[in-house]
Design a protein around this motif. Structure first.
Motif, PDB file in Angstrom:
ATOM      1  N   HIS A 132      -7.795   0.276 -13.547  1.00  0.00           N
ATOM      2  CA  HIS A 132      -6.979   0.278 -12.336  1.00  0.00           C
ATOM      3  C   HIS A 132      -7.797   0.381 -11.052  1.00  0.00           C
ATOM      4  O   HIS A 132      -7.304   0.032  -9.977  1.00  0.00           O
ATOM      5  N   LEU A 133      -9.025   0.880 -11.143  1.00  0.00           N
ATOM      6  CA  LEU A 133      -9.799   1.154  -9.937  1.00  0.00           C
ATOM      7  C   LEU A 133     -10.234  -0.132  -9.229  1.00  0.00           C
ATOM      8  O   LEU A 133     -10.755  -1.059  -9.865  1.00  0.00           O
ATOM      9  N   LEU A 134     -10.047  -0.171  -7.922  1.00  0.00           N
ATOM     10  CA  LEU A 134     -10.600  -1.263  -7.123  1.00  0.00           C
ATOM     11  C   LEU A 134     -12.108  -1.081  -7.024  1.00  0.00           C
ATOM     12  O   LEU A 134     -12.616   0.051  -7.058  1.00  0.00           O
ATOM     13  N   PRO A 135     -12.848  -2.172  -6.878  1.00  0.00           N
ATOM     14  CA  PRO A 135     -14.312  -2.055  -6.824  1.00  0.00           C
ATOM     15  C   PRO A 135     -14.837  -1.555  -5.481  1.00  0.00           C
ATOM     16  O   PRO A 135     -16.040  -1.336  -5.338  1.00  0.00           O
ATOM     17  N   VAL A 136     -13.951  -1.382  -4.502  1.00  0.00           N
ATOM     18  CA  VAL A 136     -14.348  -0.938  -3.160  1.00  0.00           C
ATOM     19  C   VAL A 136     -13.776   0.450  -2.899  1.00  0.00           C
ATOM     20  O   VAL A 136     -12.612   0.710  -3.209  1.00  0.00           O
ATOM     21  N   SER A 188       5.134  -8.028  -4.810  1.00  0.00           N
ATOM     22  CA  SER A 188       3.889  -8.189  -4.065  1.00  0.00           C
ATOM     23  C   SER A 188       2.782  -8.728  -4.951  1.00  0.00           C
ATOM     24  O   SER A 188       2.727  -8.454  -6.150  1.00  0.00           O
ATOM     25  N   GLY A 189       1.890  -9.463  -4.308  1.00  0.00           N
ATOM     26  CA  GLY A 189       0.755  -9.990  -5.053  1.00  0.00           C
ATOM     27  C   GLY A 189      -0.170  -8.905  -5.551  1.00  0.00           C
ATOM     28  O   GLY A 189      -0.803  -9.036  -6.599  1.00  0.00           O
ATOM     29  N   LEU A 190      -0.260  -7.800  -4.784  1.00  0.00           N
ATOM     30  CA  LEU A 190      -1.057  -6.652  -5.195  1.00  0.00           C
ATOM     31  C   LEU A 190      -0.298  -5.383  -4.854  1.00  0.00           C
ATOM     32  O   LEU A 190       0.315  -5.277  -3.789  1.00  0.00           O
ATOM     33  N   ASP A 191      -0.339  -4.433  -5.761  1.00  0.00           N
ATOM     34  CA  ASP A 191       0.287  -3.128  -5.565  1.00  0.00           C
ATOM     35  C   ASP A 191      -0.832  -2.095  -5.590  1.00  0.00           C
ATOM     36  O   ASP A 191      -1.448  -1.866  -6.635  1.00  0.00           O
ATOM     37  N   ILE A 192      -1.123  -1.480  -4.426  1.00  0.00           N
ATOM     38  CA  ILE A 192      -2.295  -0.619  -4.299  1.00  0.00           C
ATOM     39  C   ILE A 192      -1.889   0.814  -3.997  1.00  0.00           C
ATOM     40  O   ILE A 192      -1.213   1.092  -3.006  1.00  0.00           O
ATOM     41  N   MET A 193      -2.300   1.715  -4.876  1.00  0.00           N
ATOM     42  CA  MET A 193      -2.119   3.154  -4.673  1.00  0.00           C
ATOM     43  C   MET A 193      -3.358   3.707  -3.972  1.00  0.00           C
ATOM     44  O   MET A 193      -4.478   3.553  -4.469  1.00  0.00           O
ATOM     45  N   THR A 205      -0.692  -1.844 -11.101  1.00  0.00           N
ATOM     46  CA  THR A 205      -1.087  -1.044  -9.943  1.00  0.00           C
ATOM     47  C   THR A 205      -2.599  -0.833  -9.926  1.00  0.00           C
ATOM     48  O   THR A 205      -3.206  -0.527 -10.944  1.00  0.00           O
ATOM     49  N   ARG A 206      -3.181  -1.025  -8.740  1.00  0.00           N
ATOM     50  CA  ARG A 206      -4.612  -0.776  -8.561  1.00  0.00           C
ATOM     51  C   ARG A 206      -4.800   0.473  -7.705  1.00  0.00           C
ATOM     52  O   ARG A 206      -4.002   0.754  -6.811  1.00  0.00           O
ATOM     53  N   PHE A 211       0.852  -1.185   0.000  1.00  0.00           N
ATOM     54  CA  PHE A 211       0.000   0.000   0.000  1.00  0.00           C
ATOM     55  C   PHE A 211       0.888   1.236   0.000  1.00  0.00           C
ATOM     56  O   PHE A 211       1.824   1.330   0.793  1.00  0.00           O
ATOM     57  N   TRP A 212       0.602   2.187  -0.863  1.00  0.00           N
ATOM     58  CA  TRP A 212       1.329   3.456  -0.859  1.00  0.00           C
ATOM     59  C   TRP A 212       0.405   4.567  -1.335  1.00  0.00           C
ATOM     60  O   TRP A 212      -0.502   4.346  -2.127  1.00  0.00           O
ATOM     61  N   GLY A 213       0.624   5.750  -0.785  1.00  0.00           N
ATOM     62  CA  GLY A 213      -0.230   6.879  -1.113  1.00  0.00           C
ATOM     63  C   GLY A 213       0.273   7.638  -2.317  1.00  0.00           C
ATOM     64  O   GLY A 213       1.480   7.778  -2.515  1.00  0.00           O
ATOM     65  N   LEU A 214      -0.649   8.146  -3.106  1.00  0.00           N
ATOM     66  CA  LEU A 214      -0.263   9.005  -4.227  1.00  0.00           C
ATOM     67  C   LEU A 214       0.491  10.227  -3.708  1.00  0.00           C
ATOM     68  O   LEU A 214       1.412  10.724  -4.348  1.00  0.00           O
ATOM     69  N   ARG A 215       0.098  10.668  -2.519  1.00  0.00           N
ATOM     70  CA  ARG A 215       0.801  11.751  -1.834  1.00  0.00           C
ATOM     71  C   ARG A 215       0.641  11.530  -0.334  1.00  0.00           C
ATOM     72  O   ARG A 215      -0.166  10.699   0.107  1.00  0.00           O
TER      73      ARG A 215
END
Length: 242
Positions: A192-196, A138-143, A164-165, A6-10
């Motif tokens: 790229h958008l997660l459904p949640v 990583s199995g998932l890379d989430i911004m 990246t999601r 998990f990482w933030g765009l900013r």
């Protein structure tokens, strides 16, 4: 084992609180979870009432050449937290391990941790430039990005990797701007958008003030329900990939 970066765009996008919420939600669903803070701010510990001035952390262990596995905290059965160790590094006047070296370290550590946990969640620094190898491993890379004009501009300037999601945070359906941006992002970043989504919820801030995940203080609030939905989605993805 499934690892998620998990990482933030900013900075201020809510990445750390998201990791805490999702870790708690996965644990509530019966999963064993290790949460690792690889952000030098070392704030993840605050969500679980671990002393911010404490010296424990994996980065301190690397600097001292001591076993990093001994620096973790058992929060509950099957739920662990591994802090960064910022204050310990300051106490020995050592600089944090360079990101390129710690990036390699965590890629190797993940291989050694395989099978010991159901999930390993990483709280990464904002911006997306840190830990590229860990993110790729990583199995998932989430911004994590909040729904505001600043993040909209940054998204337009950011080259999003194919894997990246995007997790939308602080979504407020009562605000016209949020709805307009969401409509634009659905059109532009649909793949790229997660459904949640994580809704804007003051309970998140109240919970941090009490040094506990929001799902423990306010289990019925919007953010807690969203975190549970995201954890359920993650489990479904893991099952589909197995």
């Amino acid at each position: 084992m499934k690892s998620v970066s998990f990482w933030g765009l900013r900075g201020g996008s809510g990445t750390t609180s998201t990791v805490a919420m999702v870790g708690e939600a996965l644990h509530a669903l019966g999963e064993s979870v290790l949460m690792v803070d690889v952000n030098p701010s070392d704030v993840l510990r605050l969500h679980f009432n671990v002393d911010y001035g404490g010296q424990n952390g994996w980065a301190l262990a690397l600097a001292q050449a001591t076993p990093w596995q001994d620096e973790g905290f058992v929060l509950e059965e099957n739920m662990w937290l591994l802090p960064y160790g910022r204050h310990g590094l300051n106490s020995i006047e050592a600089l944090a391990t360079p990101l390129d070296q710690s990036d390699e370290f965590w890629c190797e550590a993940l291989r050694r941790l395989d099978g010991q946990f159901s999930w390993v969640l990483f709280d990464l620094p904002a911006g997306g430039s840190a830990y590229p190898k860990l993110r790729a491993t990583s199995g998932l890379d989430i911004m994590v990005t909040s729904v505001d004009t600043g993040c909209h501009i940054l998204l337009l300037q950011h080259e999003i990797a194919a894997t990246t999601r995007i997790l939308i945070n602080a979504y407020d359906p009562s605000r016209a701007l949020c709805n307009d941006l969401l409509l634009e992002w659905r059109h532009r970043y649909q793949a790229h958008l997660l459904p949640v989504y994580i809704h804007r919820d003051e309970g998140v801030h109240e919970a941090l003030a009490q040094k506990t995940p929001v799902s423990r203080c306010y289990p019925d609030c919007a953010a807690s329900r969203d975190a549970l939905s995201l954890a359920t989605w993650l489990l479904a993805q893991k099952k589909a990939a197995s």
